[in-house]
Enzyme design. Structure first.
Site, short mmCIF file in Angstrom:
data_model
loop_
_atom_site.label_atom_id
_atom_site.label_comp_id
_atom_site.label_asym_id
_atom_site.label_seq_id
_atom_site.Cartn_x
_atom_site.Cartn_y
_atom_site.Cartn_z
N THR A 9 -2.18 -2.16 5.33
CA THR A 9 -2.61 -1.43 6.27
C THR A 9 -1.80 -0.15 6.43
OG1 THR A 9 -0.97 -2.59 7.77
CG2 THR A 9 -2.92 -3.56 7.67
N ASP A 10 -0.74 -0.09 5.79
CA ASP A 10 -0.05 1.34 5.65
C ASP A 10 -0.69 2.46 5.34
OD1 ASP A 10 2.00 -0.37 6.61
OD2 ASP A 10 3.47 0.19 4.75
N SER B 132 0.72 -1.27 0.00
CA SER B 132 -0.03 -0.19 0.11
C SER B 132 0.92 1.21 -0.05
CB SER B 132 -0.83 0.14 1.12
OG SER B 132 -0.36 0.37 2.11
N1 ASP Z 1 3.44 -2.59 3.96
C1 ASP Z 1 2.18 -3.38 4.03
C2 ASP Z 1 1.15 -2.58 3.11
O1 ASP Z 1 0.64 -1.44 3.64
C3 ASP Z 1 1.68 -3.55 5.44
C4 ASP Z 1 0.46 -4.29 5.65
O2 ASP Z 1 -0.28 -4.41 4.73
O3 ASP Z 1 0.01 -4.62 6.71
O4 ASP Z 1 1.02 -2.97 2.03
#
Ligand code: ASP
Length: 318
Positions: free
Chosen positions: A80-81, A48
């Site tokens: 989640t980022d 993300s």
């Molecule tokens: N780095 C990852 C993203 O945002 C973290 C996640 O998905 O929790 O794609």
């Protein structure tokens, strides 16, 4: 959209987006008993941090198309980022009452105690729930239901990373059943204009001793600016001329770097205080945190909003 929920180890080391939407759905026990058919599609397969406004416009278009085709709700799986920014973008650009629920995972599918399947299950239950209609886009993580405009990621790895600092979650998923207590919608809808991808709205976090020189040098590259101010919306006195000069040329929104609470409007009176900055033409962001304020300003500019429209839009979040 990708994210940890869809990641697997790569040959060159580390986890990378690999799984498609069908794989994610297949890993969730109980989805077949949801009472509504589930269809799955992979729109993007990205970490993300690498999503851009062009991806968000495509996602919003797709969500609205699914709802127009008769979907009772939509679940978006996402890294989640930046989940909170995408969820708020959908909140602002999808007018339908149908639930739009964004979810992800803090632990990847091969990790012990992977949380993705439980989050996807809870998100699907919320997306199918009549009680989740008409309250705006949501983020569901760890059985908590958060309004898109309030939720933030507040921890690098904890499965309890997602909180709504202003007022708490608006509901919980209990034994699979969504129990919703809050109303989230503001009533503001903006077009997911492809122009959002061409605009550059800066987000500058103010720190002790900042004289504004870095911001002054960046100024010419900006179409708009969000200042993540100190405390209740303050900057050092030395920074005021730079911020004021920018506010005379482009929309500048005043937010807070604290991560919770509303910026003030009429308490402090020193140079660089919220009163001083608002008098110099900055727009208060209310309870919107800096990242959310940037999403709103970017969409407003793409929709050709003037200064008064911008101030009125942010006023909804006081
Ligand atoms: N780095 C990852 C993203 O945002 C973290 C996640 O998905 O929790 O794609």
């Amino acid at each position: 959209m990708g994210g940890t929920i869809a990641m697997a180890p790569s040959a060159s080391g580390g986890i990378v987006p690999s799984l498609g939407a069908d794989d994610l759905v297949a890993a969730v026990p109980g989805l077949a008993d949801l009472g509504v058919p589930v269809t799955a599609d992979t729109l993007r397969s990205l970490p993300s941090p690498s999503l851009g406004f062009d991806d968000l416009v495509a996602l919003s278009d797709r969500v609205r198309a699914e709802l127009a085709d008769g979907a009772v709700g939509v679940v978006v799986t996402h890294g989640t980022d930046t989940i909170e920014e995408t969820a708020f973008f959908l909140d602002l650009t999808v007018e339908s009452d149908a639930p739009v629920v964004v979810t992800g995972a803090m632990r990847h599918p091969n990790a012990a105690g992977a949380d993705g399947p439980a989050n996807l299950y809870a998100a699907a239950r919320v997306a199918a729930a009549p009680t989740a209609r008409g309250i705006g886009s949501l983020v569901v993580m760890s059985d908590e239901i958060h309004a898109a405009r309030f939720v933030r990621k507040t921890h690098t790895v904890s499965t309890a990373a997602f909180v709504s600092p202003a007022f708490g979650p608006i509901g919980l998923v209990v034994e699979g059943d969504p129990r919703i207590r809050g109303v989230a919608r503001t009533g503001l809808t903006l077009a997911a204009d492809p122009r959002t991808a061409d605009l550059r709205v800066g987000l500058v976090t103010v720190a002790l001793g900042d004289d504004g020189e870095l911001l002054r040098r960046a100024g010419d590259a900006l179409d708009g600016l969000v200042v993540a101010g100190l405390g209740a919306g303050h900057v050092p006195a030395r920074m005021v001329p730079v911020v004021a000069d920018l506010a005379a040329r482009i929309p500048v929104v005043l937010s807070s770097r604290t991560g919770a609470g509303s910026v003030l409007r009429q308490t402090y009176g020193y140079p660089g205080s919220e009163r001083d900055l608002l008098e110099r033409g900055l727009v208060q962001s209310g309870f919107l945190d800096p990242a959310k304020a940037r999403i709103l300003l970017q969409l407003l500019l793409a929709n050709h909003a003037g200064r008064e429209d911008i101030a009125a839009a942010f006023d909804r979040y006081r």
